[in-house]
Design an enzyme around this catalytic site. Structure first.
Site, PDB file in Angstrom:
ATOM      1  N   HIS A  34       0.840  -1.212   0.000  1.00 22.56           N
ATOM      2  CA  HIS A  34       0.000   0.000   0.000  1.00 22.56           C
ATOM      3  C   HIS A  34       0.869   1.253   0.000  1.00 22.56           C
ATOM      4  O   HIS A  34       0.528   2.262   0.602  1.00 22.56           O
ATOM      5  CB  HIS A  34      -0.975  -0.021   1.193  1.00 22.56           C
ATOM      6  CG  HIS A  34      -2.001  -1.097   1.040  1.00 22.56           C
ATOM      7  ND1 HIS A  34      -3.093  -0.961   0.218  1.00 22.56           N
ATOM      8  CD2 HIS A  34      -2.078  -2.345   1.553  1.00 22.56           C
ATOM      9  CE1 HIS A  34      -3.810  -2.084   0.249  1.00 22.56           C
ATOM     10  NE2 HIS A  34      -3.207  -2.939   1.049  1.00 22.56           N
ATOM     11  N   ASP A  36       2.340   2.310  -3.159  1.00 22.63           N
ATOM     12  CA  ASP A  36       2.442   2.943  -4.488  1.00 22.63           C
ATOM     13  C   ASP A  36       1.543   4.166  -4.613  1.00 22.63           C
ATOM     14  O   ASP A  36       1.950   5.189  -5.164  1.00 22.63           O
ATOM     15  CB  ASP A  36       2.237   1.933  -5.634  1.00 22.63           C
ATOM     16  CG  ASP A  36       0.973   1.111  -5.569  1.00 22.63           C
ATOM     17  OD1 ASP A  36       0.177   1.291  -4.631  1.00 22.63           O
ATOM     18  OD2 ASP A  36       0.777   0.288  -6.494  1.00 22.63           O
ATOM     19  N   ALA A 121      -6.376 -14.157  -7.358  1.00 23.61           N
ATOM     20  CA  ALA A 121      -5.519 -14.470  -6.213  1.00 23.61           C
ATOM     21  C   ALA A 121      -4.741 -13.251  -5.729  1.00 23.61           C
ATOM     22  O   ALA A 121      -4.077 -13.301  -4.707  1.00 23.61           O
ATOM     23  CB  ALA A 121      -4.549 -15.582  -6.589  1.00 23.61           C
ATOM     24  N   LEU A 123      -2.384 -11.792  -7.731  1.00 28.39           N
ATOM     25  CA  LEU A 123      -1.045 -11.871  -8.336  1.00 28.39           C
ATOM     26  C   LEU A 123      -0.957 -11.028  -9.599  1.00 28.39           C
ATOM     27  O   LEU A 123      -0.044 -11.163 -10.393  1.00 28.39           O
ATOM     28  CB  LEU A 123      -0.696 -13.335  -8.638  1.00 28.39           C
ATOM     29  CG  LEU A 123      -0.569 -14.219  -7.394  1.00 28.39           C
ATOM     30  CD1 LEU A 123      -0.374 -15.682  -7.776  1.00 28.39           C
ATOM     31  CD2 LEU A 123       0.582 -13.756  -6.498  1.00 28.39           C
ATOM     32  N   SER A 124      -1.938 -10.147  -9.775  1.00 27.70           N
ATOM     33  CA  SER A 124      -1.920  -9.182 -10.882  1.00 27.70           C
ATOM     34  C   SER A 124      -2.098  -9.813 -12.247  1.00 27.70           C
ATOM     35  O   SER A 124      -1.371  -9.512 -13.194  1.00 27.70           O
ATOM     36  CB  SER A 124      -0.631  -8.364 -10.880  1.00 27.70           C
ATOM     37  OG  SER A 124      -0.643  -7.527  -9.789  1.00 27.70           O
ATOM     38  N   SER A 125      -3.089 -10.678 -12.349  1.00 31.73           N
ATOM     39  CA  SER A 125      -3.391 -11.236 -13.664  1.00 31.73           C
ATOM     40  C   SER A 125      -3.803 -10.126 -14.623  1.00 31.73           C
ATOM     41  O   SER A 125      -3.505 -10.181 -15.815  1.00 31.73           O
ATOM     42  CB  SER A 125      -4.494 -12.284 -13.559  1.00 31.73           C
ATOM     43  OG  SER A 125      -5.630 -11.747 -12.928  1.00 31.73           O
ATOM     44  N   SER A 126      -4.465  -9.097 -14.111  1.00 28.21           N
ATOM     45  CA  SER A 126      -4.905  -8.028 -15.011  1.00 28.21           C
ATOM     46  C   SER A 126      -3.711  -7.236 -15.530  1.00 28.21           C
ATOM     47  O   SER A 126      -3.652  -6.895 -16.713  1.00 28.21           O
ATOM     48  CB  SER A 126      -5.924  -7.114 -14.330  1.00 28.21           C
ATOM     49  OG  SER A 126      -5.368  -6.526 -13.186  1.00 28.21           O
ATOM     50  N   GLU A 158      -6.071   0.256 -16.934  1.00 29.74           N
ATOM     51  CA  GLU A 158      -6.713  -0.318 -15.742  1.00 29.74           C
ATOM     52  C   GLU A 158      -7.460   0.745 -14.934  1.00 29.74           C
ATOM     53  O   GLU A 158      -8.588   0.546 -14.508  1.00 29.74           O
ATOM     54  CB  GLU A 158      -5.666  -1.011 -14.858  1.00 29.74           C
ATOM     55  CG  GLU A 158      -6.218  -1.487 -13.514  1.00 29.74           C
ATOM     56  CD  GLU A 158      -6.166  -2.984 -13.323  1.00 29.74           C
ATOM     57  OE1 GLU A 158      -5.385  -3.653 -14.013  1.00 29.74           O
ATOM     58  OE2 GLU A 158      -6.920  -3.496 -12.467  1.00 29.74           O
ATOM     59  N   ASP A 170       1.860  -2.877 -10.003  1.00 25.06           N
ATOM     60  CA  ASP A 170       1.663  -4.155 -10.699  1.00 25.06           C
ATOM     61  C   ASP A 170       2.111  -4.063 -12.153  1.00 25.06           C
ATOM     62  O   ASP A 170       2.797  -4.944 -12.669  1.00 25.06           O
ATOM     63  CB  ASP A 170       0.191  -4.567 -10.631  1.00 25.06           C
ATOM     64  CG  ASP A 170      -0.334  -4.563  -9.207  1.00 25.06           C
ATOM     65  OD1 ASP A 170       0.494  -4.625  -8.281  1.00 25.06           O
ATOM     66  OD2 ASP A 170      -1.560  -4.490  -9.019  1.00 25.06           O
TER      67      ASP A 170
HETATM   68  C1  GLA Z   1      -3.054  -3.896  -5.212  1.00 22.50           C
HETATM   69  C2  GLA Z   1      -2.883  -2.713  -6.161  1.00 22.50           C
HETATM   70  C3  GLA Z   1      -1.455  -2.210  -6.144  1.00 22.50           C
HETATM   71  C4  GLA Z   1      -0.991  -1.950  -4.713  1.00 22.50           C
HETATM   72  C5  GLA Z   1      -1.282  -3.144  -3.823  1.00 22.50           C
HETATM   73  C6  GLA Z   1      -0.973  -2.905  -2.375  1.00 22.50           C
HETATM   74  O1  GLA Z   1      -2.318  -4.991  -5.682  1.00 22.50           O
HETATM   75  O2  GLA Z   1      -3.232  -3.114  -7.482  1.00 22.50           O
HETATM   76  O3  GLA Z   1      -1.353  -1.050  -6.937  1.00 22.50           O
HETATM   77  O4  GLA Z   1      -1.594  -0.780  -4.208  1.00 22.50           O
HETATM   78  O5  GLA Z   1      -2.640  -3.541  -3.913  1.00 22.50           O
HETATM   79  O6  GLA Z   1       0.374  -2.726  -2.175  1.00 22.50           O
END
Ligand code: GLA
Length: 378
Positions: A34, A36, A121, A123-126, A158, A170
């Site tokens: 948290h 960024d 999950a 893990l930033s699939s998007s 996004e 991400d």
């Molecule tokens: C999500 C958001 C990121 C970041 C994290 C927390 O993954 O997509 O931009 O803020 O939460 O670190």
């Protein structure tokens, strides 16, 4: 999943060869949670789960088509004027719109997505999808983008098109990461550096799906904005929450909740700096930094969950496990543990089994190392 599979999937979907193929990885954040959107620092790695996007121009048609290995229905949108549909292909349509906004003339396209990134999950699939789409289309059309510009296009898709208020971590991780390194990002200036990373990381997906995640995330962003406004009233020179000193927070008259949020941000930023120094010196992060990060996310940022806390407590009890914390936004999703490779592999199955006895969710886990970022596949 590999480029041969992705190419074959395109041919299967559209009966033609793709003209470009790009791939981009999922990510896991080692520390700096948290941060960024608070102007602080983050330290993610890419992991070896990738999304492949294959494209071909289809200039003679009046609609673009999107095929995905995980959705039966073909998506369609108009590449000349993409509109948000609320459907899964909005990530793709959003990238097309952002590339147009840079001046690219985009023909209709056929696009096929294949991926082994777990969805839902955290893990930033998007981000993997957006970044791979950006690279494939930009390369096809000869739009020269640096990796950072590709990350920014993906991030705008996004936030501005799909409408998820995430920070930049991400997309930056997916676009810029390097094998064997963590990506250190100063999110206020978007400066980046690659830091040696020898960590083995056990990722543990608690199987608790998004649920609250998006609304709670937006609430935290709002709280952080209010905290900054109050800090700036007392200390106008403080530009970003992450740059405040603990004394500034004390003098700002924040209520108890905002005080906790702001304290997390300031202390977590200091932990990232220490983690970077440790990685540079030794290739690994002291376990206590990860554990302190988790405690802060649990107690001050209040974004943990019983499942994530359970994992951290139980993982740390295994010999050879050095540190553990929730990763990503929290409120479910994934946690990580670091330590000796053998110890992490040995801990994975017993942890999944014990978890299944404790919670009505199905956990999945992977041991990963820092993988490479987005690339054009030949
Ligand atoms: C999500 C958001 C990121 C970041 C994290 C927390 O993954 O997509 O931009 O803020 O939460 O670190």
């Amino acid at each position: 999943m590999n480029s041969n599979f992705a190419r074959a999937f395109f041919i299967d979907a559209f009966d033609d060869e793709p003209q470009r193929l790009a791939s981009a990885p999922a990510r896991v954040n080692l520390i700096g949670e948290h941060m960024d959107y608070n102007g602080g620092e983050v330290l993610p790695i890419a992991i070896d789960h990738r999304t492949y996007v294959a494209v071909r121009a289809a200039a003679d048609r009046d609609v673009s088509r999107v095929a995905s290995g995980t959705h039966e229905r073909l998506g369609t949108f108009d590449a000349r004027a993409p509109e948000r549909s609320g459907e899964w292909w909005d990530y793709v349509a959003g990238v097309v719109r952002e590339l147009s906004a840079l001046g690219a003339r985009i023909p209709q396209l056929d696009i096929a997505i294949s991926s082994d990134v777990p969805t839902g999950a955290g893990l930033s699939s998007s981000a993997a999808l957006e970044v791979a789409t950006t690279l494939a289309i930009a390369d096809l059309l000869g739009v020269g983008l640096s990796a950072q510009q590709a990350a920014e296009v993906a991030w705008r898709a996004e936030t501005g098109f799909v409408g998820v208020p995430c920070g930049i971590m991400d997309q930056f991780a997916s676009a810029l990461a390097r094998e064997g390194s963590a990506l250190h990002v100063w999110c206020d200036t978007m400066r980046t550096e690659h830091v040696r990373c020898d960590e083995h990381v056990l990722i543990f997906d608690t199987g608790v799906s998004r649920g609250l995640r998006q609304s709670a995330f937006a609430t935290r962003r709002g709280e952080c904005a209010r905290a900054l406004a109050a800090i700036q009233r007392a200390h106008p020179a403080v530009r970003e929450r992450a740059h405040a000193a603990l004394a500034d927070i004390e003098e700002s008259g924040l209520d108890a909740v905002l005080h906790k949020r702001a304290t997390h941000v300031v202390e977590e930023n200091a932990r990232v700096k220490r983690a970077v120094i440790a990685l540079e010196d030794t290739g690994v992060i002291p376990g206590e930094l990860l554990v302190a990060s988790h405690s802060s996310l649990r107690d001050l940022y209040e974004c943990s969950s019983p499942e994530l806390d359970w994992f951290v407590g139980h993982a740390l009890a295994f010999p050879g496990v050095r540190g553990a914390r929730l990763t990503g936004a929290g409120w479910g999703g994934c946690a990580i543990a670091t330590g000796e490779a053998d110890a992490l592999s040995a801990a994975a199955t017993p942890l999944e089994e014990a978890y299944a006895r404790e919670f009505p969710h199905h956990a999945r886990s992977w041991v990963v190392r820092a993988a490479g970022g987005a690339r054009i596949e030949e």
